[in-house]
Motif scaffolding. Structure first.
Motif, PDB file in Angstrom:
ATOM      1  N   LYS A  84      -2.473 -30.908  -8.298  1.00  0.00           N
ATOM      2  CA  LYS A  84      -3.063 -31.670  -7.193  1.00  0.00           C
ATOM      3  C   LYS A  84      -3.661 -32.999  -7.652  1.00  0.00           C
ATOM      4  N   THR A  85      -3.966 -33.108  -8.921  1.00  0.00           N
ATOM      5  CA  THR A  85      -4.557 -34.340  -9.426  1.00  0.00           C
ATOM      6  C   THR A  85      -3.558 -35.497  -9.336  1.00  0.00           C
ATOM      7  N   ASN A  86      -2.316 -35.192  -9.644  1.00  0.00           N
ATOM      8  CA  ASN A  86      -1.240 -36.177  -9.478  1.00  0.00           C
ATOM      9  C   ASN A  86       0.072 -35.428  -9.649  1.00  0.00           C
ATOM     10  N   ALA A 102       2.073 -25.435 -15.740  1.00  0.00           N
ATOM     11  CA  ALA A 102       1.729 -25.979 -14.422  1.00  0.00           C
ATOM     12  C   ALA A 102       0.616 -25.162 -13.791  1.00  0.00           C
ATOM     13  N   GLU A 103      -0.355 -25.852 -13.190  1.00  0.00           N
ATOM     14  CA  GLU A 103      -1.412 -25.170 -12.447  1.00  0.00           C
ATOM     15  C   GLU A 103      -1.282 -25.632 -11.009  1.00  0.00           C
ATOM     16  N   VAL A 104      -0.969 -24.700 -10.108  1.00  0.00           N
ATOM     17  CA  VAL A 104      -0.694 -25.073  -8.724  1.00  0.00           C
ATOM     18  C   VAL A 104      -1.641 -24.340  -7.778  1.00  0.00           C
ATOM     19  N   ILE A 171      -8.410 -12.888 -12.305  1.00  0.00           N
ATOM     20  CA  ILE A 171      -9.287 -13.193 -11.172  1.00  0.00           C
ATOM     21  C   ILE A 171     -10.008 -14.495 -11.439  1.00  0.00           C
ATOM     22  N   ARG A 172     -10.269 -15.195 -10.346  1.00  0.00           N
ATOM     23  CA  ARG A 172     -11.123 -16.363 -10.463  1.00  0.00           C
ATOM     24  C   ARG A 172     -12.560 -15.884 -10.303  1.00  0.00           C
ATOM     25  N   VAL A 173     -13.411 -16.347 -11.196  1.00  0.00           N
ATOM     26  CA  VAL A 173     -14.804 -15.933 -11.186  1.00  0.00           C
ATOM     27  C   VAL A 173     -15.669 -17.148 -10.886  1.00  0.00           C
ATOM     28  N   THR A 215     -12.107 -19.436 -14.377  1.00  0.00           N
ATOM     29  CA  THR A 215     -13.164 -20.055 -13.593  1.00  0.00           C
ATOM     30  C   THR A 215     -12.871 -21.540 -13.523  1.00  0.00           C
ATOM     31  N   HIS A 216     -13.390 -22.160 -12.497  1.00  0.00           N
ATOM     32  CA  HIS A 216     -13.333 -23.628 -12.403  1.00  0.00           C
ATOM     33  C   HIS A 216     -14.667 -23.993 -11.781  1.00  0.00           C
ATOM     34  N   ILE A 217     -15.559 -24.533 -12.596  1.00  0.00           N
ATOM     35  CA  ILE A 217     -16.959 -24.614 -12.163  1.00  0.00           C
ATOM     36  C   ILE A 217     -17.263 -25.838 -11.319  1.00  0.00           C
ATOM     37  N   GLY A 218     -16.316 -26.748 -11.203  1.00  0.00           N
ATOM     38  CA  GLY A 218     -16.554 -27.940 -10.383  1.00  0.00           C
ATOM     39  C   GLY A 218     -15.774 -29.093 -10.963  1.00  0.00           C
ATOM     40  N   THR A 219     -15.914 -30.244 -10.344  1.00  0.00           N
ATOM     41  CA  THR A 219     -15.147 -31.389 -10.810  1.00  0.00           C
ATOM     42  C   THR A 219     -16.104 -32.523 -11.160  1.00  0.00           C
ATOM     43  N   TYR A 220     -15.705 -33.367 -12.085  1.00  0.00           N
ATOM     44  CA  TYR A 220     -16.565 -34.435 -12.599  1.00  0.00           C
ATOM     45  C   TYR A 220     -17.912 -33.845 -13.032  1.00  0.00           C
ATOM     46  N   MET A 221     -17.843 -32.852 -13.905  1.00  0.00           N
ATOM     47  CA  MET A 221     -19.057 -32.185 -14.377  1.00  0.00           C
ATOM     48  C   MET A 221     -19.682 -33.036 -15.486  1.00  0.00           C
ATOM     49  N   GLY A 256     -10.710 -26.923 -14.864  1.00  0.00           N
ATOM     50  CA  GLY A 256     -10.766 -28.355 -15.177  1.00  0.00           C
ATOM     51  C   GLY A 256     -12.186 -28.856 -14.990  1.00  0.00           C
ATOM     52  N   GLY A 257     -12.309 -30.121 -14.591  1.00  0.00           N
ATOM     53  CA  GLY A 257     -13.628 -30.616 -14.223  1.00  0.00           C
ATOM     54  C   GLY A 257     -14.284 -31.587 -15.182  1.00  0.00           C
ATOM     55  N   PHE A 258     -13.640 -31.882 -16.326  1.00  0.00           N
ATOM     56  CA  PHE A 258     -14.272 -32.849 -17.230  1.00  0.00           C
ATOM     57  C   PHE A 258     -14.308 -34.209 -16.529  1.00  0.00           C
ATOM     58  N   ALA A 259     -15.428 -34.901 -16.689  1.00  0.00           N
ATOM     59  CA  ALA A 259     -15.565 -36.211 -16.038  1.00  0.00           C
ATOM     60  C   ALA A 259     -14.652 -37.218 -16.730  1.00  0.00           C
ATOM     61  N   GLU A 305      -7.305 -26.470 -17.482  1.00  0.00           N
ATOM     62  CA  GLU A 305      -6.593 -27.063 -16.340  1.00  0.00           C
ATOM     63  C   GLU A 305      -7.131 -28.465 -16.090  1.00  0.00           C
ATOM     64  N   THR A 306      -7.345 -29.187 -17.173  1.00  0.00           N
ATOM     65  CA  THR A 306      -7.947 -30.513 -17.069  1.00  0.00           C
ATOM     66  C   THR A 306      -7.081 -31.434 -16.210  1.00  0.00           C
ATOM     67  N   GLY A 307      -7.701 -32.069 -15.242  1.00  0.00           N
ATOM     68  CA  GLY A 307      -6.976 -32.980 -14.355  1.00  0.00           C
ATOM     69  C   GLY A 307      -7.380 -34.424 -14.595  1.00  0.00           C
ATOM     70  N   ARG A 308      -8.430 -34.848 -13.908  1.00  0.00           N
ATOM     71  CA  ARG A 308      -8.766 -36.286 -13.894  1.00  0.00           C
ATOM     72  C   ARG A 308      -8.959 -36.890 -15.286  1.00  0.00           C
ATOM     73  N   ALA A 309      -9.538 -36.115 -16.208  1.00  0.00           N
ATOM     74  CA  ALA A 309      -9.825 -36.700 -17.523  1.00  0.00           C
ATOM     75  C   ALA A 309      -8.544 -37.020 -18.304  1.00  0.00           C
TER      76      ALA A 309
HETATM   77  C1  LIG Z   1      -8.557 -24.634  -9.851  1.00  0.00           C
HETATM   78  C2  LIG Z   1      -8.607 -26.038 -10.334  1.00  0.00           C
HETATM   79  N1  LIG Z   1      -8.217 -26.330 -11.591  1.00  0.00           N
HETATM   80  C3  LIG Z   1      -8.237 -27.591 -12.065  1.00  0.00           C
HETATM   81  C4  LIG Z   1      -8.669 -28.663 -11.291  1.00  0.00           C
HETATM   82  C5  LIG Z   1      -8.672 -30.040 -11.891  1.00  0.00           C
HETATM   83  O1  LIG Z   1      -9.964 -30.541 -11.918  1.00  0.00           O
HETATM   84  P1  LIG Z   1     -10.328 -31.937 -12.626  1.00  0.00           P
HETATM   85  O2  LIG Z   1      -9.416 -32.975 -12.089  1.00  0.00           O
HETATM   86  O3  LIG Z   1     -11.749 -32.168 -12.230  1.00  0.00           O
HETATM   87  O4  LIG Z   1     -10.180 -31.749 -14.095  1.00  0.00           O
HETATM   88  C6  LIG Z   1      -9.096 -28.393  -9.986  1.00  0.00           C
HETATM   89  C7  LIG Z   1      -9.601 -29.490  -9.140  1.00  0.00           C
HETATM   90  O5  LIG Z   1     -10.641 -29.454  -8.521  1.00  0.00           O
HETATM   91  C8  LIG Z   1      -9.058 -27.065  -9.489  1.00  0.00           C
HETATM   92  O6  LIG Z   1      -9.457 -26.775  -8.241  1.00  0.00           O
END
Ligand SMILES: Cc1ncc(COP(=O)(O)O)c(C=O)c1O
Lengths: 454, 84
Positions: A84-86, A102-104, A171-173, A215-221, A256-259, A305-309
């Protein structure tokens, strides 16, 4: 006749008393006249403006560097590209060539990954919505299904029963990592025991193999420490599973979630000074995981699952000045040809904007507006820029994450996207939309085609 | 004919630094801004300024006319001139 002086627009700038000029002033504005050696004017000349540009070189460097940083701290590391990031095919393919899975988070993304040749067993299927059909396919193809809620678990149980299939699940926690708001809407909660309940149910079912924890604790952490907490809580669960059910997990996925190096709106200090480095995130995660006290050969793989960084700094938007304007307060406004419909991240980030041509010495505080006839169309506020003329180009930096997926066709069409390849050639990777393309999806009822109603 | 009034309490330095004594505000002009401002202080009309700038600088009339209007707007919004 004497040589004439070079012209620039006359300007007067008021000094703000008391406040230090935090942007710096004058000739310090840097120019960006190329991306990886390809001139901005050639890019815009050939592919039009606005234009999104991606750097293959930067993507590969980011991915290789991130892998190295984690691998130096933990023995088994696997990245999975967050679609989803790109999810432009060319972008995903560069990550896949670098070894990423791939993480979808939807059926559409799942199918996109399959179409790019990614086998099911290298697809992580996240997200709260997975249709029965999508689950059936994912189970058959051996994808890693990350269960979000009990209703989904029941669907999977039903499917594996009726089709006598085995499913690979995790499971997602969600959990308290000391950062608020808590993202407790996704997955099973750690603190209230829900996650452990889910684990027990899955383990009791012979058709389900519980291969991981996610787990995915948030984005831009902005806190690396949050990842240490997250990793150690997952490690705790893994340890209990090992002790109670003798299950050795294949992986622990910390999401993911690294700023990225983008400064948030409302953040005073620039991102480079406040955002943790990848090394700090990696140290935190590794230290959390080492609480596992599991034999080294049984250590689960660490999935990221690093996206934006990994993509933000590989994306640029070239835009062109349409007009200069004075607001009633005397403030300068610049109207450009790219709006917030293309630049979703303008709502959160103070993107770095650079002129593409030699700037004048004189700079002035300005606001950059897009071309949409909408008050919300502000690309960048409070930026000091040199004087610009109609037709001058600006480059917005660090726009690679989320814009090319969250953009919308609104008032204007989505423009071309190109990739500057490592060898310096330029490839068109997504064609600009046309009226015909949009019209394809519309259906005009015959009775509305009549010129005038009776 | 267009001419402009510049407040008497205004001083311009050679480097383009402007000081408005009545309010204590300070401003900077770029090179061409300073040239134009000096002409305004000297009582030049719009037409005269246009003429001089086109001789001094490498610029099309149409471009300058537009930029001049914007400059006058900026100066008026800071109360650095009034249109007569
Ligand atoms: C489950 C999951 N993994 C990975 C990401 C990628 O996150 P980020 O772009 O903050 O690294 C997201 C985005 O919010 C997500 O929901």
């Amino acid at each position: 006749m004497a040589e004439k002086k070079t012209y620039e627009r006359p300007v007067v700038t008021k000094h703000q008393s008391g406040i230090m000029n935090k942007f710096g002033s004058g000739p310090s504005t840097s120019v960006r006249d190329n991306i990886d050696g390809v001139l901005i004017k050639d890019l815009a000349g050939k592919f039009g403006s606005p234009l999104f540009v991606l750097s293959e070189k930067t993507i590969r460097q980011n991915q290789r560097n991130a892998y190295r940083v984690f691998k130096n701290r933990y023995p088994r590391v696997q990245f999975a590209w967050s679609y989803k990031t790109n999810y432009l095919d060319a972008v995903c393919s560069v990550f896949h060539q670098e070894g990423s899975w791939a993480e979808v988070v939807s059926e559409f993304e799942y199918r996109k990954a399959r179409a790019l040749g990614i086998p099911g067993e290298h697809i992580i299927f996240n997200g709260p919505e997975k249709s029965i059909e999508a689950l059936r396919t994912a189970i058959r193809e051996g994808a890693m299904i990350h269960i979000d809620h009990f209703d989904e678990l029941y669907h999977i149980v039903e499917l594996t029963d009726t089709e006598t299939l085995k499913a690979r699940v995790a499971i997602r926690v969600n959990m308290d990592v000391g950062v608020y708001p808590l993202w407790d809407r996704f997955g099973f909660n750690y603190e209230n025991g829900e996650a452990w309940q889910a684990i027990k149910r899955i383990v009791a079912n012979p058709r389900l193999s519980l291969i991981g924890l996610h787990t995915h604790i948030g984005t831009y952490m902005m806190s690396a420490e949050a990842y240490r907490v997250a990793a150690s809580k997952l490690a705790g669960l893994a340890k209990s599973m090992h002790d109670e059910f003798s299950i050795t997990l294949d992986y622990i996925d910390v999401g993911g979630g690294f700023a990225s190096q983008n400064t948030l709106i409302g953040q005073y200090l620039p991102a480079e000074e406040v955002v943790p480095s990848l090394e700090q995130y990696a140290d935190a995660i590794a230290s959390g995981l080492f609480q596992l006290s599991i034999k080294p050969e049984d250590l689960p793989t660490l999935i990221l699952e690093t996206g934006r960084a990994l993509i933000d700094n590989a994306g640029y938007l070239i835009t062109t000045v349409i007009a200069n304007k004075r607001l009633s307060t005397g403030r300068r406004a610049i109207i450009v040809d790219a709006g917030v419909n293309l630049m979703f991240t303008s709502f959160w980030y103070k993107h770095k904007v650079q002129p593409a041509q030699q700037p004048s010495v004189h700079t002035e505080d300005a606001v950059i507006y897009g071309p949409l006839c909408m008050n919300i169309d502000v690309l960048r506020d409070g930026i000091v820029l040199p004087t610009l003329k109609q037709g001058d180009r600006l480059v917005l930096n660090h726009v690679g994450a989320y814009n090319m997926t969250q953009w919308m066709q609104f008032i204007t069409m989505r423009p071309n996207v190109v990739m500057v390849m490592e060898d310096g050639t330029v490839e068109l990777i997504r064609k600009a939309e046309t009226l015909e393309y949009l019209a394809q999806q519309e259906v005009l009822p015959a009775r509305l085609k009549e010129k005038k109603s009776r | 004919m267009n001419t402009y009034l510049v407040p008497e309490s205004l001083a311009v330095s050679d480097s383009g630094f402007l000081f408005l004594a009545s309010t204590g505000e300070t401003f900077t002009l770029n090179e061409i801004g300073k040239d134009i401002f000096k002409m305004l202080q000297g009582g030049d009309t719009r037409e005269a300024i246009e003429q001089k700038i086109l001789e001094l600088y490498d610029v099309e009339r149409a471009t300058f006319v537009r930029d001049f209007d914007d400059f006058i707007n900026q100066l008026s919004s800071f109360k650095l001139i009034r249109t007569k």
